[in-house]
Write a protein that holds these residues in place. Structure first.
Motif, PDB file in Angstrom:
ATOM      1  N   PRO A 267      21.799  79.060   1.491  1.00 58.76           N
ATOM      2  CA  PRO A 267      19.649  78.649   0.358  1.00 58.76           C
ATOM      3  C   PRO A 267      19.434  77.472   2.009  1.00 58.76           C
ATOM      4  N   HIS A 268      17.728  77.742   2.462  1.00 58.44           N
ATOM      5  CA  HIS A 268      17.083  76.892   2.897  1.00 58.44           C
ATOM      6  C   HIS A 268      16.819  76.136   2.479  1.00 58.44           C
ATOM      7  N   TYR A 269      17.279  74.955   3.217  1.00 57.16           N
ATOM      8  CA  TYR A 269      16.599  73.290   2.604  1.00 57.16           C
ATOM      9  C   TYR A 269      14.987  73.012   2.967  1.00 57.16           C
ATOM     10  N   SER A 270      14.550  72.811   1.991  1.00 54.74           N
ATOM     11  CA  SER A 270      12.938  72.118   2.900  1.00 54.74           C
ATOM     12  C   SER A 270      13.315  70.694   3.291  1.00 54.74           C
ATOM     13  N   THR A 271      12.597  69.869   4.075  1.00 56.29           N
ATOM     14  CA  THR A 271      12.365  69.198   4.469  1.00 56.29           C
ATOM     15  C   THR A 271      11.313  68.072   3.829  1.00 56.29           C
ATOM     16  N   CYS A 272      11.141  68.369   3.278  1.00 55.00           N
ATOM     17  CA  CYS A 272      10.334  67.882   2.505  1.00 55.00           C
ATOM     18  C   CYS A 272      10.558  66.402   1.000  1.00 55.00           C
ATOM     19  N   SER A 273      10.003  65.613   0.758  1.00 56.91           N
ATOM     20  CA  SER A 273      10.842  65.325  -0.497  1.00 56.91           C
ATOM     21  C   SER A 273      11.787  65.767  -1.237  1.00 56.91           C
ATOM     22  N   GLY A 274      12.956  65.278  -1.058  1.00 54.20           N
ATOM     23  CA  GLY A 274      13.582  65.293  -2.702  1.00 54.20           C
ATOM     24  C   GLY A 274      14.653  66.885  -1.564  1.00 54.20           C
ATOM     25  N   SER A 275      14.647  67.309  -0.397  1.00 54.98           N
ATOM     26  CA  SER A 275      15.023  68.543   0.377  1.00 54.98           C
ATOM     27  C   SER A 275      15.323  69.799  -0.503  1.00 54.98           C
ATOM     28  N   PRO A 276      14.466  70.526  -1.447  1.00 51.82           N
ATOM     29  CA  PRO A 276      14.702  70.809  -1.947  1.00 51.82           C
ATOM     30  C   PRO A 276      14.635  72.709  -1.800  1.00 51.82           C
ATOM     31  N   VAL A 277      16.352  73.584  -2.199  1.00 49.68           N
ATOM     32  CA  VAL A 277      16.061  74.433  -1.815  1.00 49.68           C
ATOM     33  C   VAL A 277      15.137  75.745  -1.479  1.00 49.68           C
ATOM     34  N   GLU A 278      14.320  76.111  -0.431  1.00 43.12           N
ATOM     35  CA  GLU A 278      13.416  76.787  -0.455  1.00 43.12           C
ATOM     36  C   GLU A 278      13.036  78.250  -0.951  1.00 43.12           C
ATOM     37  N   MET A 279      11.832  78.554  -1.704  1.00 43.86           N
ATOM     38  CA  MET A 279      12.103  79.764  -2.299  1.00 43.86           C
ATOM     39  C   MET A 279      11.443  81.125  -0.884  1.00 43.86           C
ATOM     40  N   THR A 280      12.269  81.111  -0.198  1.00 41.75           N
ATOM     41  CA  THR A 280      12.027  81.963   0.807  1.00 41.75           C
ATOM     42  C   THR A 280      11.849  83.039   0.550  1.00 41.75           C
ATOM     43  N   MET A 281      12.187  83.725  -0.399  1.00 41.74           N
ATOM     44  CA  MET A 281      12.594  85.042  -0.925  1.00 41.74           C
ATOM     45  C   MET A 281      10.862  85.618  -2.152  1.00 41.74           C
ATOM     46  N   ASN A 282       9.880  84.518  -2.055  1.00 40.65           N
ATOM     47  CA  ASN A 282       8.627  84.900  -2.780  1.00 40.65           C
ATOM     48  C   ASN A 282       7.318  85.692  -1.603  1.00 40.65           C
ATOM     49  N   TYR A 283       7.147  86.662  -2.256  1.00 41.39           N
ATOM     50  CA  TYR A 283       6.176  87.289  -1.808  1.00 41.39           C
ATOM     51  C   TYR A 283       5.215  86.709  -1.252  1.00 41.39           C
ATOM     52  N   MET A 284       4.683  84.602  -1.502  1.00 40.95           N
ATOM     53  CA  MET A 284       4.141  84.420  -1.249  1.00 40.95           C
ATOM     54  C   MET A 284       4.300  83.524   0.443  1.00 40.95           C
ATOM     55  N   ASP A 285       5.728  83.781   0.450  1.00 39.04           N
ATOM     56  CA  ASP A 285       5.989  83.061   1.743  1.00 39.04           C
ATOM     57  C   ASP A 285       5.825  84.309   3.188  1.00 39.04           C
ATOM     58  N   TYR A 286       6.252  83.889   4.620  1.00 42.93           N
ATOM     59  CA  TYR A 286       5.873  84.449   5.952  1.00 42.93           C
ATOM     60  C   TYR A 286       7.021  85.610   6.137  1.00 42.93           C
ATOM     61  N   THR A 287       7.586  85.577   5.096  1.00 45.61           N
ATOM     62  CA  THR A 287       9.144  86.519   5.663  1.00 45.61           C
ATOM     63  C   THR A 287       8.967  87.300   5.993  1.00 45.61           C
ATOM     64  N   ASP A 289       9.513  91.980   5.310  1.00 48.71           N
ATOM     65  CA  ASP A 289       9.391  92.454   3.525  1.00 48.71           C
ATOM     66  C   ASP A 289      11.021  92.694   3.227  1.00 48.71           C
ATOM     67  N   ARG A 290      12.155  93.272   4.310  1.00 43.56           N
ATOM     68  CA  ARG A 290      13.013  92.816   3.708  1.00 43.56           C
ATOM     69  C   ARG A 290      13.361  91.942   2.932  1.00 43.56           C
ATOM     70  N   GLY A 291      13.067  90.503   3.125  1.00 42.04           N
ATOM     71  CA  GLY A 291      13.331  89.411   3.052  1.00 42.04           C
ATOM     72  C   GLY A 291      13.164  89.257   1.706  1.00 42.04           C
ATOM     73  N   MET A 292      11.364  89.166   1.062  1.00 42.96           N
ATOM     74  CA  MET A 292      10.320  89.262   0.099  1.00 42.96           C
ATOM     75  C   MET A 292      11.557  90.201  -1.591  1.00 42.96           C
ATOM     76  N   ASN A 293      11.371  89.423  -2.198  1.00 42.44           N
ATOM     77  CA  ASN A 293      11.402  89.955  -4.100  1.00 42.44           C
ATOM     78  C   ASN A 293      11.008  89.434  -5.555  1.00 42.44           C
ATOM     79  N   MET A 294       9.917  88.629  -5.004  1.00 41.28           N
ATOM     80  CA  MET A 294       9.643  87.808  -6.549  1.00 41.28           C
ATOM     81  C   MET A 294       8.728  87.088  -6.377  1.00 41.28           C
ATOM     82  N   PHE A 295       7.736  86.824  -7.713  1.00 41.86           N
ATOM     83  CA  PHE A 295       7.053  86.031  -7.711  1.00 41.86           C
ATOM     84  C   PHE A 295       7.303  84.945  -9.103  1.00 41.86           C
TER      85      PHE A 295
END
Length: 318
Positions: A267-287, A289-295
């Motif tokens: 898991p990649h944690y956000s530095t924002c409030s609450g430190s949520p696990v970031e959805m790095t595999m979302n198609y609207m991130d900048y990862t 191609d092989r790291g994207m898989n969901m809306f």
């Protein structure tokens, strides 16, 4: 959960050269270093459009408010899907840039898999996000391919490829126009949000990052650049909201502190409030191609709201 609010920051106006301006200089083509990080110019182009057309902000706010109040049961689906014809406009100077129909069809196939949860890596979505991963229910059909030879090494992001210097959009109120050309400056693609002028409506993808064969170049060789840009065309923002700990106006995506690149270790944690696990595999991130898989379901609702009565792309649902 993020509060759904519409944020528009002050923007700078950059004068775009007209299609007849002989002083237009081609943008630098991509270097090896450019290929290491995803580059999408949608937000920058949007800010320039806001500066050039003050009424656009009000239209965008109405579209966002409509999405916020939309009930998914109101979506106009035919056999459970929205069907979008795609016109592909190929602008080429070299033989390699004149990409094949096979490469184009491979991109249409990727869009259909990604927007219908049929991508082979959909099962890789982490358990923490399994409750929000979505089958959007949009199908894309190749309508036609238009080609034009142009003596231009790259196009930049001033929309010249959509004018008489390139190929003007064909029936943009009922068909998605996709321009394929060399953009330059490390930009893989960009899109126009709903609410803008129909004369420039559509998506632009560099020929080196389209589809899964031919000129498709690693690490952006799985067709996810077009998935990302079509997401913008359907009113999705970057998942980090184009600001530090910003909002993408979707409730079920975690707050990201900024864009992610490559394929972050989960898991990649956000530095924002609450430190949520970031959805790095979302198609609207900048990862990659092989790291994207969901809306997400929230993104699905936002996209499908466009096709309901009163929605900004309702003409596609007729």
């Amino acid at each position: 959960m993020k509060k759904l609010i519409f944020l528009l920051s002050a923007v700078l106006f950059f004068t775009a050269c007209s299609e007849d301006d002989a002083s237009v200089i081609d943008q630098p083509t991509d270097t090896v270093e450019d290929l290491a990080r995803r580059g999408c110019a949608t937000d920058e182009v949007f800010k320039e459009q806001l500066a050039a057309d003050p009424s656009l902000a009000a239209r965008m706010q109405q579209i966002d408010e409509f999405a916020n109040n939309f009930d998914l049961s109101e979506a106009r689906l035919v056999n459970g899907q929205i069907v979008i014809p795609v016109v592909v406009n190929v602008l080429y100077r070299t033989t390699a840039e004149n990409i094949s129909v096979t490469q184009i069809q491979s991109q249409i196939d990727v869009l259909n898999k990604d927007f219908n949860a049929q991508n082979s890596d959909f099962s890789s979505v982490p358990t923490i996000f399994s409750g929000v991963k979505a089958n959007v229910g949009i199908r894309f059909e190749l309508d036609q391919v238009r080609r034009k030879y142009v003596n231009r090494t790259s196009w930049g992001t001033t929309d010249l490829m959509k004018k008489s210097t390139g190929l003007t959009p064909l029936t943009p109120t009922t068909k998605l126009n996709l321009w394929v050309c060399t953009i330059g400056n490390g930009i893989l693609g960009y899109a126009q949000f709903p609410g803008g002028s129909s004369s420039t409506d559509g998506v632009v993808v560099d020929s080196k990052y389209l589809g899964t064969t031919g000129t498709a170049t690693y690490p952006f060789n799985l067709g996810r650049t077009a998935t990302h840009e079509v997401g913008h065309w359907l009113n999705l923002r970057h998942i980090w909201g184009d600001a530090t700990c910003g909002t993408d106006l979707v409730a079920d995506t975690p707050t990201h502190n900024t864009a992610n690149y490559g394929v972050p270790t989960y898991p990649h944690y956000s530095t924002c409030s609450g430190s949520p696990v970031e959805m790095t595999m979302n198609y609207m991130d900048y990862t990659d191609d092989r790291g994207m898989n969901m809306f997400t379901n929230g993104q699905k609702t936002r996209m499908l709201s466009l096709f309901a009565a009163g929605g900004a792309r309702y003409s596609f649902a007729q």
